[in-house]
Design an enzyme around this catalytic site. Sequence first.
Site, short mmCIF file in Angstrom:
data_model
loop_
_atom_site.label_atom_id
_atom_site.label_comp_id
_atom_site.label_asym_id
_atom_site.label_seq_id
_atom_site.Cartn_x
_atom_site.Cartn_y
_atom_site.Cartn_z
N ASN A 51 19.45 -28.62 -18.77
CA ASN A 51 19.13 -30.20 -18.24
C ASN A 51 19.26 -31.21 -19.19
O ASN A 51 18.56 -32.17 -19.49
CB ASN A 51 17.54 -30.30 -17.67
CG ASN A 51 17.17 -31.49 -16.75
OD1 ASN A 51 16.02 -31.66 -16.50
ND2 ASN A 51 18.26 -32.14 -16.32
N CYS A 73 22.93 -31.74 -20.32
CA CYS A 73 24.25 -31.97 -20.51
C CYS A 73 24.78 -32.21 -18.85
O CYS A 73 24.74 -33.72 -18.58
CB CYS A 73 25.05 -31.12 -20.96
SG CYS A 73 25.01 -30.67 -22.87
N ARG A 74 25.03 -31.42 -17.97
CA ARG A 74 25.46 -31.67 -16.98
C ARG A 74 24.68 -32.31 -15.80
O ARG A 74 24.97 -33.30 -15.18
CB ARG A 74 26.15 -30.33 -16.33
CG ARG A 74 27.24 -29.76 -17.13
CD ARG A 74 27.62 -28.35 -16.99
NE ARG A 74 26.59 -27.44 -17.64
CZ ARG A 74 26.34 -26.33 -16.90
NH1 ARG A 74 27.36 -25.42 -16.47
NH2 ARG A 74 25.31 -25.35 -17.52
N SER A 75 23.42 -31.79 -15.74
CA SER A 75 22.64 -32.20 -14.40
C SER A 75 22.26 -33.57 -14.94
O SER A 75 22.11 -34.41 -13.94
CB SER A 75 21.64 -31.26 -13.92
OG SER A 75 20.56 -31.12 -15.20
N ASP A 97 30.83 -26.21 -18.64
CA ASP A 97 29.59 -26.57 -19.68
C ASP A 97 30.15 -27.38 -20.73
O ASP A 97 31.11 -26.79 -21.78
CB ASP A 97 28.82 -25.39 -20.21
CG ASP A 97 27.77 -25.53 -21.00
OD1 ASP A 97 27.67 -26.50 -21.48
OD2 ASP A 97 27.20 -24.45 -21.21
N CYS A 135 21.15 -27.60 -13.74
CA CYS A 135 21.95 -26.58 -14.82
C CYS A 135 21.02 -25.77 -15.96
O CYS A 135 19.83 -25.89 -15.73
CB CYS A 135 22.80 -27.75 -15.70
SG CYS A 135 22.04 -28.80 -16.86
P1 4NP Z 1 23.63 -27.91 -19.69
O1 4NP Z 1 24.21 -27.58 -21.02
O2 4NP Z 1 23.08 -26.71 -18.99
O3 4NP Z 1 24.79 -28.73 -18.85
O4 4NP Z 1 22.41 -28.79 -19.98
C1 4NP Z 1 23.83 -26.65 -22.09
C2 4NP Z 1 22.84 -27.33 -22.86
C3 4NP Z 1 22.19 -26.54 -23.87
C4 4NP Z 1 22.90 -25.09 -24.01
C5 4NP Z 1 23.88 -24.68 -23.21
C6 4NP Z 1 24.50 -25.60 -22.35
N1 4NP Z 1 22.35 -24.15 -25.11
O5 4NP Z 1 22.85 -23.31 -25.38
O6 4NP Z 1 21.34 -24.93 -25.66
#
Ligand code: 4NP
Length: 159
Positions: free
Chosen positions: A13, A15-17, A125, A10
């Site tokens: 790295n 939240c989702r993955s 997200d 993702c």
């Molecule tokens: P992820 O979520 O891609 O599922 O880990 C996010 C984590 C951080 C951010 C956006 C989405 N950010 O904007 O910092």
Amino acid sequence: MERIGVLFVCLGNICRSPLAEGAFRHLVDSKNLTEKFLIDSAATSSWHLGSPPDSRGQQAAWNRGFDIGHQRARKLSVQDFHDFHYILAMDHTNLSHLNSMNPGAGAKVDLILSFSDSGLIEVPDPYYGDVEDFEQVLDLVSSAAEGLLKEIERDHFDT
Ligand code: 4NP
């Protein structure tokens, strides 16, 4: 036998993955298949490198009986396309990133929800959401984990 490598990707790295990694590992462990797999997750961005999963995601995982707190965010590398058989993106933006880096090493690169019949194509997200959004992510990636393991068992194992 060579381990089957499965990498979840993702943006951050955190939240989702990490939830996808944790849900897939939880499933594999529950079926006593741990030794057959190499399971990891990675980021397309450098924003959170070295960070543990978001605390809301850690809580969502705890609520389902598994711990993702040991994970640390790392950046996707070209070597990953050689080390993993399956590289699964959470959304189309991640998938485009993967396709632009792919050296053609033979890894199967796809959207994770292609392995689920949830009706969604992308994992939303949850970064700006609350713990319920992380629970929804966990529902989606857990359902995909089941479909993914079925495909791997069909294509790689004799079971
Ligand atoms: P992820 O979520 O891609 O599922 O880990 C996010 C984590 C951080 C951010 C956006 C989405 N950010 O904007 O910092």
